[in-house]
Design a protein around this motif. Structure first.
Motif, PDB file in Angstrom:
ATOM      1  N   ARG A 105      97.123 -89.189   1.613  1.00  0.00           N
ATOM      2  CA  ARG A 105      96.323 -90.367   1.271  1.00  0.00           C
ATOM      3  C   ARG A 105      96.291 -90.573  -0.243  1.00  0.00           C
ATOM      4  NH1 ARG A 105      90.013 -90.498   3.016  1.00  0.00           N
ATOM      5  NH2 ARG A 105      89.266 -92.107   1.606  1.00  0.00           N
ATOM      6  N   ALA A 106      96.078 -89.482  -0.991  1.00  0.00           N
ATOM      7  CA  ALA A 106      96.053 -89.573  -2.461  1.00  0.00           C
ATOM      8  C   ALA A 106      97.441 -89.889  -3.012  1.00  0.00           C
ATOM      9  CB  ALA A 106      95.532 -88.265  -3.050  1.00  0.00           C
ATOM     10  N   THR A 107      98.469 -89.306  -2.392  1.00  0.00           N
ATOM     11  CA  THR A 107      99.848 -89.561  -2.834  1.00  0.00           C
ATOM     12  C   THR A 107     100.233 -91.015  -2.602  1.00  0.00           C
ATOM     13  OG1 THR A 107     100.444 -87.276  -2.282  1.00  0.00           O
ATOM     14  CG2 THR A 107     102.257 -88.840  -2.570  1.00  0.00           C
ATOM     15  N   ALA A 108      99.892 -91.538  -1.406  1.00  0.00           N
ATOM     16  CA  ALA A 108     100.205 -92.935  -1.085  1.00  0.00           C
ATOM     17  C   ALA A 108      99.435 -93.890  -1.990  1.00  0.00           C
ATOM     18  CB  ALA A 108      99.879 -93.215   0.380  1.00  0.00           C
ATOM     19  N   LEU A 109      98.211 -93.509  -2.351  1.00  0.00           N
ATOM     20  CA  LEU A 109      97.415 -94.333  -3.258  1.00  0.00           C
ATOM     21  C   LEU A 109      98.090 -94.406  -4.630  1.00  0.00           C
ATOM     22  CD1 LEU A 109      94.649 -95.864  -3.412  1.00  0.00           C
ATOM     23  CD2 LEU A 109      93.709 -93.782  -4.414  1.00  0.00           C
ATOM     24  N   PRO A 116      96.375 -92.447 -10.487  1.00  0.00           N
ATOM     25  CA  PRO A 116      96.815 -91.065 -10.707  1.00  0.00           C
ATOM     26  C   PRO A 116      96.345 -90.155  -9.571  1.00  0.00           C
ATOM     27  CG  PRO A 116      95.990 -91.993 -12.744  1.00  0.00           C
ATOM     28  CD  PRO A 116      95.684 -92.992 -11.664  1.00  0.00           C
ATOM     29  N   PHE A 117      97.216 -89.252  -9.147  1.00  0.00           N
ATOM     30  CA  PHE A 117      96.923 -88.413  -7.978  1.00  0.00           C
ATOM     31  C   PHE A 117      95.593 -87.674  -8.111  1.00  0.00           C
ATOM     32  CE2 PHE A 117      96.972 -84.322  -5.816  1.00  0.00           C
ATOM     33  CZ  PHE A 117      97.298 -84.688  -4.521  1.00  0.00           C
ATOM     34  N   GLU A 118      95.364 -87.036  -9.269  1.00  0.00           N
ATOM     35  CA  GLU A 118      94.161 -86.221  -9.424  1.00  0.00           C
ATOM     36  C   GLU A 118      92.886 -87.062  -9.317  1.00  0.00           C
ATOM     37  OE1 GLU A 118      95.696 -87.377 -13.483  1.00  0.00           O
ATOM     38  OE2 GLU A 118      96.528 -86.576 -11.628  1.00  0.00           O
ATOM     39  N   LEU A 312     103.794 -98.052   9.692  1.00  0.00           N
ATOM     40  CA  LEU A 312     104.818 -99.091   9.663  1.00  0.00           C
ATOM     41  C   LEU A 312     104.380-100.304   8.835  1.00  0.00           C
ATOM     42  CD1 LEU A 312     105.787 -98.994  13.457  1.00  0.00           C
ATOM     43  CD2 LEU A 312     107.058 -97.977  11.557  1.00  0.00           C
ATOM     44  N   VAL A 313     103.089-100.631   8.933  1.00  0.00           N
ATOM     45  CA  VAL A 313     102.582-101.850   8.308  1.00  0.00           C
ATOM     46  C   VAL A 313     102.423-101.706   6.797  1.00  0.00           C
ATOM     47  CG1 VAL A 313     100.568-103.383   8.162  1.00  0.00           C
ATOM     48  CG2 VAL A 313     101.471-102.702  10.393  1.00  0.00           C
ATOM     49  N   LEU A 314     101.991-100.521   6.342  1.00  0.00           N
ATOM     50  CA  LEU A 314     101.675-100.350   4.918  1.00  0.00           C
ATOM     51  C   LEU A 314     102.823-100.746   3.982  1.00  0.00           C
ATOM     52  CD1 LEU A 314      99.653 -99.477   2.751  1.00  0.00           C
ATOM     53  CD2 LEU A 314     100.480 -97.131   3.029  1.00  0.00           C
ATOM     54  N   PRO A 315     104.044-100.237   4.174  1.00  0.00           N
ATOM     55  CA  PRO A 315     105.138-100.646   3.268  1.00  0.00           C
ATOM     56  C   PRO A 315     105.415-102.150   3.326  1.00  0.00           C
ATOM     57  CG  PRO A 315     105.763 -98.736   4.578  1.00  0.00           C
ATOM     58  CD  PRO A 315     104.514 -99.268   5.176  1.00  0.00           C
ATOM     59  N   LEU A 316     105.336-102.733   4.531  1.00  0.00           N
ATOM     60  CA  LEU A 316     105.565-104.172   4.685  1.00  0.00           C
ATOM     61  C   LEU A 316     104.466-104.973   3.999  1.00  0.00           C
ATOM     62  CD1 LEU A 316     106.617-104.201   8.462  1.00  0.00           C
ATOM     63  CD2 LEU A 316     108.123-104.296   6.461  1.00  0.00           C
ATOM     64  N   TRP A 317     103.237-104.510   4.145  1.00  0.00           N
ATOM     65  CA  TRP A 317     102.086-105.178   3.544  1.00  0.00           C
ATOM     66  C   TRP A 317     102.193-105.169   2.016  1.00  0.00           C
ATOM     67  CZ3 TRP A 317      97.865-108.125   3.499  1.00  0.00           C
ATOM     68  CH2 TRP A 317      96.831-107.846   2.613  1.00  0.00           C
TER      69      TRP A 317
END
Length: 321
Positions: A105-109, A116-118, A312-317
């Motif tokens: 979740r943090a990485t995708a954010l 920033p990840f941290e 599936l939706v997140l990259p398209l969104w």
């Protein structure tokens, strides 16, 4: 080599344990009991099951909104829909690998919003601290609501209430002494404990530093109320559990909450924990198992379906944006 083995054990042991518990639960029941449990599941009133699922989805929406109250002071404000997708992806991932969802979740954010990840991970840790506090609050309320039951169970076990109170008093004094020693100690173990406690306190007090703290608190109350109500409405799907009180349901809710953290999404353990806790109130193992399985199946299916769609939706969104 040792690190890879350790990681593999962390991934596969909870799954193996959950599958073992499913087999164990199956082995304990007779063919007639299993047939009855399956009948309860198949004939569960879809209105109450759907209401439970809707409440689950609404709790995730509220969590998505609340997350921005933590991110905004850092200078970031993702779309609520983006937050919602990330949260469901995290829950979906946790079903396979425990605690991996928070990191993902943090990485995708970071990937999609440039946070920033941290910093992103820090807000997730804060959320977890608040969730822990809310669970402890619910446990405290349940203890007050079920005081007579708890005292009765202790007496049935032959335990003296006075001795228990004395033991609790000694334990409290011991805790005060322990934390006093930890506070003054420079040992590596003591420093780790202090860092953990400071992190908890920092997460709690950060709420009062944000501009919309009352909105944050209201969303937190809504999220946990939704959790309890979505658990409570399932009682109407099993004939024997319809008359259970809120206090009794809370006992099963707490048992289920701990089960969810012990195995991947409560795999195998959730129905057993719910059934055993309901047995305290005279609910048969068949009805208790059915209650636990209906609750677990409905919410797990929701996370799997919506979580997979979110992947599936997140990259398209984001590409569309």
């Amino acid at each position: 080599m040792k690190i890879s083995i350790k990681k593999s054990l962390k991934i596969f042991l909870p799954i193996i344990f959950g599958l073992f518990l499913i087999w164990y639960s199956y082995d304990l029941t007779t063919p007639e009991d299993r047939a009855q449990i399956i009948r309860y599941i198949k004939e569960a009133d879809l209105f109450w099951v759907s209401l439970s699922i809707i409440l689950g989805v609404l709790s995730h929406v509220s969590r998505a909104i609340r997350w921005n109250y933590l991110l905004k002071p850092l200078g970031y404000q993702p779309k609520i829909f983006t937050n919602f997708l990330l949260i469901l992806i995290a829950y979906f991932t946790n079903l396979g690998i425990p605690r991996s969802g928070e990191v993902l979740r943090a990485t995708a954010l970071t990937t999609y919003e440039g946070v920033p990840f941290e910093k992103g991970f820090g807000t997730i840790v804060t959320e977890r601290v608040i969730d822990l506090i809310m669970l402890l609050l619910i446990i405290t309320i349940t203890l007050f609501l079920q005081t007579d039951l708890i005292l009765g169970l202790l007496q049935d076990k032959g335990l003296d209430t006075t001795k228990i109170l004395i033991a609790l008093g000694i334990g409290l004094v011991g805790m005060v002494f322990f934390f006093t020693v930890i506070k003054k100690s420079k040992h590596a173990f003591a420093l780790k404990i202090k860092a953990f406690i400071n992190g908890l306190l920092e997460g709690v007090f950060s709420i009062f530093k944000m501009k919309r703290k009352w909105a944050f608190i209201l969303h937190t109350l809504f999220i946990w109320t939704a959790y309890i109500v979505m658990f409570w409405v399932i009682k109407f799907t099993v004939l024997e559990t319809i008359d259970l009180t809120v206090g009794q349901i809370l006992v099963a809710f707490i048992a289920g909450a701990f089960a969810m953290s012990a195995t991947n999404g409560g795999l195998g353990l959730f129905p057993i924990a719910v059934s055993k806790s309901l047995a305290i109130f005279g609910i048969s193992s068949v009805s208790g198992d059915a209650y636990g399985w209906i609750m677990w199946i409905s919410q797990t299916l929701m996370v799997v379906i919506v979580g997979a769609i979110s992947f599936l939706v997140l990259p398209l969104w984001k590409r569309k944006q």
